[in-house]
Motif scaffolding. Structure first.
Motif, PDB file in Angstrom:
ATOM      1  N   ARG A  32       0.846  -1.198   0.000  1.00 37.65           N
ATOM      2  CA  ARG A  32       0.000   0.000   0.000  1.00 37.65           C
ATOM      3  C   ARG A  32       0.883   1.251   0.000  1.00 37.65           C
ATOM      4  N   SER A  33       0.362   2.316  -0.548  1.00 35.93           N
ATOM      5  CA  SER A  33       1.032   3.603  -0.480  1.00 35.93           C
ATOM      6  C   SER A  33       0.785   4.182   0.914  1.00 35.93           C
ATOM      7  N   ILE A  34       1.864   4.578   1.589  1.00 35.32           N
ATOM      8  CA  ILE A  34       1.758   5.032   2.986  1.00 35.32           C
ATOM      9  C   ILE A  34       2.572   6.308   3.197  1.00 35.32           C
ATOM     10  N   ILE A  35       2.010   7.215   3.997  1.00 36.12           N
ATOM     11  CA  ILE A  35       2.742   8.400   4.459  1.00 36.12           C
ATOM     12  C   ILE A  35       2.908   8.278   5.973  1.00 36.12           C
ATOM     13  N   VAL A  36       4.129   8.454   6.449  1.00 32.11           N
ATOM     14  CA  VAL A  36       4.401   8.474   7.887  1.00 32.11           C
ATOM     15  C   VAL A  36       4.677   9.917   8.286  1.00 32.11           C
ATOM     16  N   ASP A  37       3.782  10.487   9.089  1.00 32.65           N
ATOM     17  CA  ASP A  37       3.958  11.847   9.598  1.00 32.65           C
ATOM     18  C   ASP A  37       4.487  11.739  11.021  1.00 32.65           C
ATOM     19  N   GLY A  38       5.810  11.762  11.143  1.00 37.52           N
ATOM     20  CA  GLY A  38       6.447  11.603  12.444  1.00 37.52           C
ATOM     21  C   GLY A  38       6.299  12.807  13.341  1.00 37.52           C
ATOM     22  N   TYR A  39       5.806  13.918  12.815  1.00 38.14           N
ATOM     23  CA  TYR A  39       5.602  15.098  13.645  1.00 38.14           C
ATOM     24  C   TYR A  39       4.298  14.986  14.439  1.00 38.14           C
ATOM     25  N   GLY A  84       2.429  12.078  14.599  1.00 39.89           N
ATOM     26  CA  GLY A  84       2.111  10.711  14.976  1.00 39.89           C
ATOM     27  C   GLY A  84       0.996  10.126  14.139  1.00 39.89           C
ATOM     28  N   LEU A  85       1.002  10.423  12.824  1.00 42.37           N
ATOM     29  CA  LEU A  85      -0.063   9.964  11.933  1.00 42.37           C
ATOM     30  C   LEU A  85       0.460   9.007  10.877  1.00 42.37           C
ATOM     31  N   VAL A  86      -0.378   8.024  10.531  1.00 49.73           N
ATOM     32  CA  VAL A  86      -0.121   7.134   9.407  1.00 49.73           C
ATOM     33  C   VAL A  86      -1.262   7.345   8.424  1.00 49.73           C
ATOM     34  N   ILE A  87      -0.948   7.766   7.204  1.00 50.75           N
ATOM     35  CA  ILE A  87      -1.971   7.974   6.182  1.00 50.75           C
ATOM     36  C   ILE A  87      -1.797   6.907   5.118  1.00 50.75           C
ATOM     37  N   THR A  88      -2.837   6.109   4.904  1.00 50.83           N
ATOM     38  CA  THR A  88      -2.760   5.026   3.928  1.00 50.83           C
ATOM     39  C   THR A  88      -3.503   5.408   2.659  1.00 50.83           C
ATOM     40  N   ASP A  89      -2.959   4.983   1.523  1.00 49.86           N
ATOM     41  CA  ASP A  89      -3.545   5.260   0.206  1.00 49.86           C
ATOM     42  C   ASP A  89      -3.895   6.735   0.049  1.00 49.86           C
ATOM     43  N   PRO A  90      -2.924   7.630   0.278  1.00 51.22           N
ATOM     44  CA  PRO A  90      -3.198   9.069   0.212  1.00 51.22           C
ATOM     45  C   PRO A  90      -3.540   9.522  -1.205  1.00 51.22           C
ATOM     46  N   VAL A  91      -4.402  10.528  -1.291  1.00 48.23           N
ATOM     47  CA  VAL A  91      -4.753  11.100  -2.593  1.00 48.23           C
ATOM     48  C   VAL A  91      -3.567  11.902  -3.117  1.00 48.23           C
ATOM     49  N   GLU A  92      -3.556  12.171  -4.405  1.00 48.27           N
ATOM     50  CA  GLU A  92      -2.408  12.827  -5.049  1.00 48.27           C
ATOM     51  C   GLU A  92      -2.096  14.184  -4.427  1.00 48.27           C
ATOM     52  N   GLU A  93      -3.134  14.946  -4.091  1.00 49.62           N
ATOM     53  CA  GLU A  93      -2.914  16.275  -3.517  1.00 49.62           C
ATOM     54  C   GLU A  93      -2.149  16.185  -2.198  1.00 49.62           C
ATOM     55  N   LEU A  94      -2.509  15.191  -1.379  1.00 48.21           N
ATOM     56  CA  LEU A  94      -1.846  15.025  -0.091  1.00 48.21           C
ATOM     57  C   LEU A  94      -0.401  14.564  -0.283  1.00 48.21           C
ATOM     58  N   VAL A  95      -0.193  13.656  -1.231  1.00 48.52           N
ATOM     59  CA  VAL A  95       1.166  13.205  -1.542  1.00 48.52           C
ATOM     60  C   VAL A  95       2.033  14.388  -1.940  1.00 48.52           C
ATOM     61  N   SER A  96       1.485  15.267  -2.750  1.00 49.08           N
ATOM     62  CA  SER A  96       2.227  16.444  -3.207  1.00 49.08           C
ATOM     63  C   SER A  96       2.599  17.351  -2.040  1.00 49.08           C
ATOM     64  N   GLN A  97       1.668  17.535  -1.095  1.00 47.97           N
ATOM     65  CA  GLN A  97       1.941  18.393   0.063  1.00 47.97           C
ATOM     66  C   GLN A  97       3.061  17.807   0.931  1.00 47.97           C
ATOM     67  N   TYR A  98       3.010  16.505   1.151  1.00 49.81           N
ATOM     68  CA  TYR A  98       4.038  15.873   1.985  1.00 49.81           C
ATOM     69  C   TYR A  98       5.382  15.793   1.265  1.00 49.81           C
ATOM     70  N   GLN A  99       5.351  15.626  -0.034  1.00 47.57           N
ATOM     71  CA  GLN A  99       6.606  15.655  -0.784  1.00 47.57           C
ATOM     72  C   GLN A  99       7.270  17.022  -0.651  1.00 47.57           C
ATOM     73  N   HIS A 100       6.444  18.057  -0.626  1.00 49.06           N
ATOM     74  CA  HIS A 100       6.968  19.412  -0.456  1.00 49.06           C
ATOM     75  C   HIS A 100       7.616  19.560   0.921  1.00 49.06           C
ATOM     76  N   ILE A 101       6.966  19.008   1.968  1.00 48.76           N
ATOM     77  CA  ILE A 101       7.533  19.047   3.319  1.00 48.76           C
ATOM     78  C   ILE A 101       8.859  18.299   3.354  1.00 48.76           C
ATOM     79  N   ALA A 102       8.897  17.115   2.731  1.00 46.21           N
ATOM     80  CA  ALA A 102      10.119  16.302   2.715  1.00 46.21           C
ATOM     81  C   ALA A 102      11.255  17.041   2.021  1.00 46.21           C
ATOM     82  N   GLU A 103      10.935  17.736   0.941  1.00 46.56           N
ATOM     83  CA  GLU A 103      11.960  18.495   0.219  1.00 46.56           C
ATOM     84  C   GLU A 103      12.445  19.670   1.062  1.00 46.56           C
ATOM     85  N   GLU A 104      11.524  20.312   1.781  1.00 40.73           N
ATOM     86  CA  GLU A 104      11.913  21.403   2.680  1.00 40.73           C
ATOM     87  C   GLU A 104      12.861  20.903   3.773  1.00 40.73           C
ATOM     88  N   GLU A 105      12.564  19.704   4.304  1.00 35.96           N
ATOM     89  CA  GLU A 105      13.427  19.120   5.343  1.00 35.96           C
ATOM     90  C   GLU A 105      14.831  18.895   4.793  1.00 35.96           C
TER      91      GLU A 105
END
Length: 760
Positions: free
Chosen positions: A386-393, A395-416
């Motif tokens: 499954r496609s999964i996002i781990v938000d360690g800030y 304490g969230l696990v998001i499963t099968d995230p929609v494209e918009e959410l993936v894009s937002q978290y990718q932006h956070i990861a790039e900022e980090e």
């Protein structure tokens, strides 16, 4: 009724399908309470409550009847969040009639809310044709059923939201305890306990024919094992006991079971998943039989199922593929499982069980891997591939995230990533505020893997070396010489900077497999200094190893955990002095190191002055201190949201500790997670803490934040927020202060993803 309730819960737990679970509930409750109707309404995404299952109303009404919050009698139960018991429902002003249900003939009404984590998930309703007010015992039973099934329905609802094999999955969100910050996006790889039928990952197969051949091969190997075992025990068992092996062999040859499994494989299920589901279904059928002999056969079938599953898993594990962005998922992961993932491929870790002090959490923090433990509602067996996002800030696990959410978290990861690269420029610069106040930044360590990361990030010393880690990673107590070598490595790596070694801190949620401590309330039990004072042989061996390791280096500091009284401190000091003089007599050229106390229980806060007068330093363990002050277990996902590091009570206690310690001329440090939060670090500096010790990953962020402010401004902020009534108000003011300092966007570690909205 208690027996009926247990049976009902067992039946519901044995199914992985939400709709099947709901049908079981309405059927059984109707039978037990002997009512005409039992129905379940569940909350939908739009905060409406939809009829999801019924026994007694028209079947076509399922999915058609929808009530809004506070609409109709069901909505009234939701709004009040308590049972509603009516003798004549149709005469009530809130009654709402739906012709499709055929409920006009039912008068008696009893509805109980299904509540999980303070949220009304649904309503369980029973109805009677005649005018009838249900008695107190019936009302109590329905409330009991609702409470018992709330967690089950929450879990089943989440599982159903993820869809079944072959259907399109939907985005879902699960909460846990953050053990290592950051965000990770990747593909789930489920690791399950060996031969546990209830913990098999739901996986698919591309080639059913090959999968069936694989299954039959494993069944043949299991059959051979049983035949060999029967031969070995021949003559040692009675004829009746020997016959059990014949039963096992007969089951393995049972065409019905084989056909059920192969049929499921043909639909795309893997052999391991298909086998486990078929066996569990048969086990459940036997378990619920009234015949004692037949119900006992469930254990035989379960045992046989495990034997075959062991072969299936052993072969499948050899073929396990770890993608480049592996999100490791399991019920209870271990450090060795992390080690199996090829280097560079582990992106995140999610565990249903475990705590922030588990082996996995410690190792993941050392590796800088975003990690969440205690995700109790996560249907982890369905997470494979499954496609999964781990938000360690958060304490969230998001499963099968929609494209918009993936894009937002990718932006956070790039900022980090950019942040880490940008902060490298200040590695060699001192941590000094704009008004030239120097702050010492140290690190918390436990593994040799921490050393290089700490030095690269400009650590000036070690504020906490967790000596229990070498104990946790062994199957016995390490010898004095083994400890000496480990401690020597740490002392040499950071020389001439100080290394603060905490004496063995076990108990609570840190248990040694070879020295188990089982207690009803471990956090208030036998832990820390209490254990080692009761076992002076362990304590003396460790102190001797530390002192030997410090020979010629003289950068050791010894810290005592879980001190709650002056007498405990004095008892520990006597043992330290004894070990020191013994080694002097043995001609070791050593000096007596500074001795300090960890302030992590409320008693130590109120005796900080007396403790400070007797030691060389105090060090606050903010993690434990916060949980004890707030009575919140930080590792419990159900109450983790109440763990507020910047709670006004915590801030006032921290300020008092500094004042009492400094009144005795004793320096004070802080080595909990709070020190690694840039916003909190500003408040700690304003309070007067001499040393901040943190995870190496957060050190550059804290340094950048402190270099952007003045102590005077931080003191004004502290004076303001320490009078606030609640933690949210404190957090808001700290965030505003960070914005004004120009560092909020890059350094808001605990709130890095708070602006992202996630639909369930």
């Amino acid at each position: 009724m208690l027996h009926s309730l247990r049976t009902l819960v067992q039946e519901v737990n044995s199914t992985h399908d939400l709709h099947v679970a709901l049908d079981i509930i309405v059927q059984r409750v109707r039978e037990i309470m002997q009512t005409d109707v039992c129905s379940i309404y569940l909350r939908t995404k739009k905060e409406n409550y939809q009829l999801m299952a019924t026994e007694g109303l028209m079947s076509e009404s399922v999915g058609q009847v929808v009530l809004g919050f506070d609409e109709g009698l069901v909505g009234w139960v939701v709004a009040r969040a308590e049972p509603i018991n009516l003798e004549n429902a149709a005469q009530h002003p809130r009654y709402q009639y739906f012709p499709v249900t055929g409920e006009e003939k039912y008068q008696g009404f009893l509805g109980a809310p299904i509540i999980h984590h303070r949220e009304v998930l649904g309503v369980l309703v029973v109805q009677q044709s005649e005018n009838r007010k249900f008695d107190e015992s019936e009302e109590a039973f329905l409330v009991t059923v609702s409470a018992q099934l709330a967690g089950v329905i929450a879990h089943a609802e989440a599982t159903g939201a993820l869809g079944s094999i072959g259907s399109a999955p939907k985005q879902a969100r699960f909460s846990g305890v953050s053990c290592s910050g950051g965000v990770a996006l990747g593909e789930g790889v489920v690791v399950t306990p060996p031969a546990d039928l209830s913990a098999v990952a739901q996986t698919v197969c591309d080639d059913p024919d090959s999968e069936i051949e694989f299954l039959l091969g494993c069944m043949r190997r299991a059959k051979t094992d049983i035949e060999h075992l029967a031969e070995q025990l021949k003559g040692r068992l009675s004829a009746q006991e020997q016959a059990l092996f014949d039963v096992y062999l007969a089951i393995l040859d049972d065409a019905t079971i084989i056909k059920e499994v192969t049929d499921r494989i043909h639909t795309g299920e893997s052999a391991t998943w298909a086998w486990s589901q078929v066996i569990l279904n048969h086990v459940a059928a036997f378990t619920h039989m009234d015949d004692a002999y037949l119900s006992e056969r469930a254990s035989d079938l379960r045992d046989l199922g495990r034997r075959v599953l062991g072969h299936l898993q052993q072969s499948a594990a050899k073929c396990r593929i770890y993608p480049d962005n592996t999100i490791l998922v399991g019920e209870e992961l271990t450090a060795s499982i992390l080690g199996e993932v090829p280097q560079g491929r582990l992106a995140g870790v999610v565990s249903v069980q475990g705590s922030s002090n588990s082996h996995v959490a410690i190792l993941a923090r050392a590796m800088g891997i975003p990690t969440i433990m205690g995700a109790v509602d996560l249907p982890y067996i369905k997470m494979d591939q499954r496609s999964i996002i781990v938000d360690g800030y958060r304490g969230l696990v998001i499963t099968d995230p929609v494209e918009e959410l993936v894009s937002q978290y990718q932006h956070i990861a790039e900022e980090e990533k950019q942040l880490v690269e940008g902060l490298e420029a200040i590695t060699d610069l001192p941590c000094e505020t704009l008004d030239n106040h120097r702050v010492a930044l140290w690190v918390n360590t436990g593994l040799m893997a921490d050393v290089m990361r700490s030095l690269e990030r400009g650590a000036e010393g070690v504020g906490l070396y967790r000596t229990e880690v070498p104990f946790l990673l062994r199957d016995r107590f390490p010898s004095e010489e083994e400890q000496r070598k480990i401690y020597r490595e740490q002392l040499k790596a950071f020389h001439p900077n100080p290394v603060t070694m905490r004496t063995l801190d076990i108990g609570g949620d840190k248990s040694l497999p070879y020295f188990p401590i089982e207690e009803a309330n471990p956090f208030l039990g036998w832990r820390g200094i209490r254990v080692t004072l009761d076992h002076p042989e362990i304590f003396l061996s460790q102190i001797r190893a530390m002192l030997k390791a410090s020979e010629g280096l003289d950068n050791l500091r010894i810290m005592l955990p879980m001190i709650s009284s002056v007498s405990e401190l004095e008892s520990a000091q006597v043992l330290i002095y004894r070990a020191f003089h013994e080694l002097l007599d043995e001609n070791y050229a050593i000096s007596l190191p500074p001795i300090g106390v960890m302030v992590e229980v409320p008693a130590a806060v109120y005796q900080a002055r007396e403790l400070a007068a007797r030691v060389d330093f105090l060090s606050v363990g903010s993690n434990d201190l916060t949980q004890y002050l707030l009575a919140v277990d930080r590792n419990n996902g159900r109450v983790a949201g109440m763990y507020e590091s910047l709670h006004p009570a915590v801030l006032r206690a921290l300020k008092d500790i500094v004042e009492h310690s400094h009144s005795q001329g004793t320096p004070v440090s802080i080595c909990g997670e709070l020190a690694g939060d840039p916003g909190a670090a500003m408040l700690l500096v304003a309070m007067g803490y001499d040393v901040l010790s943190m995870n190496a990953t957060n050190l550059p962020k804290v340094k950048a934040a402190l270099r952007a402010i003045t102590v005077e401004d931080a003191e004004e902020l502290l004076a303001q927020v320490i009078e606030f009534p609640d933690a949210p108000s404190v957090n808001h003011s700290v965030d505003e202060f960070l914005k004004e300092a120009g560092v909020y966007k890059l350094l808001r570690t605990p709130a890095a993803t708070e602006d992202i909205e996630i639909d369930q």
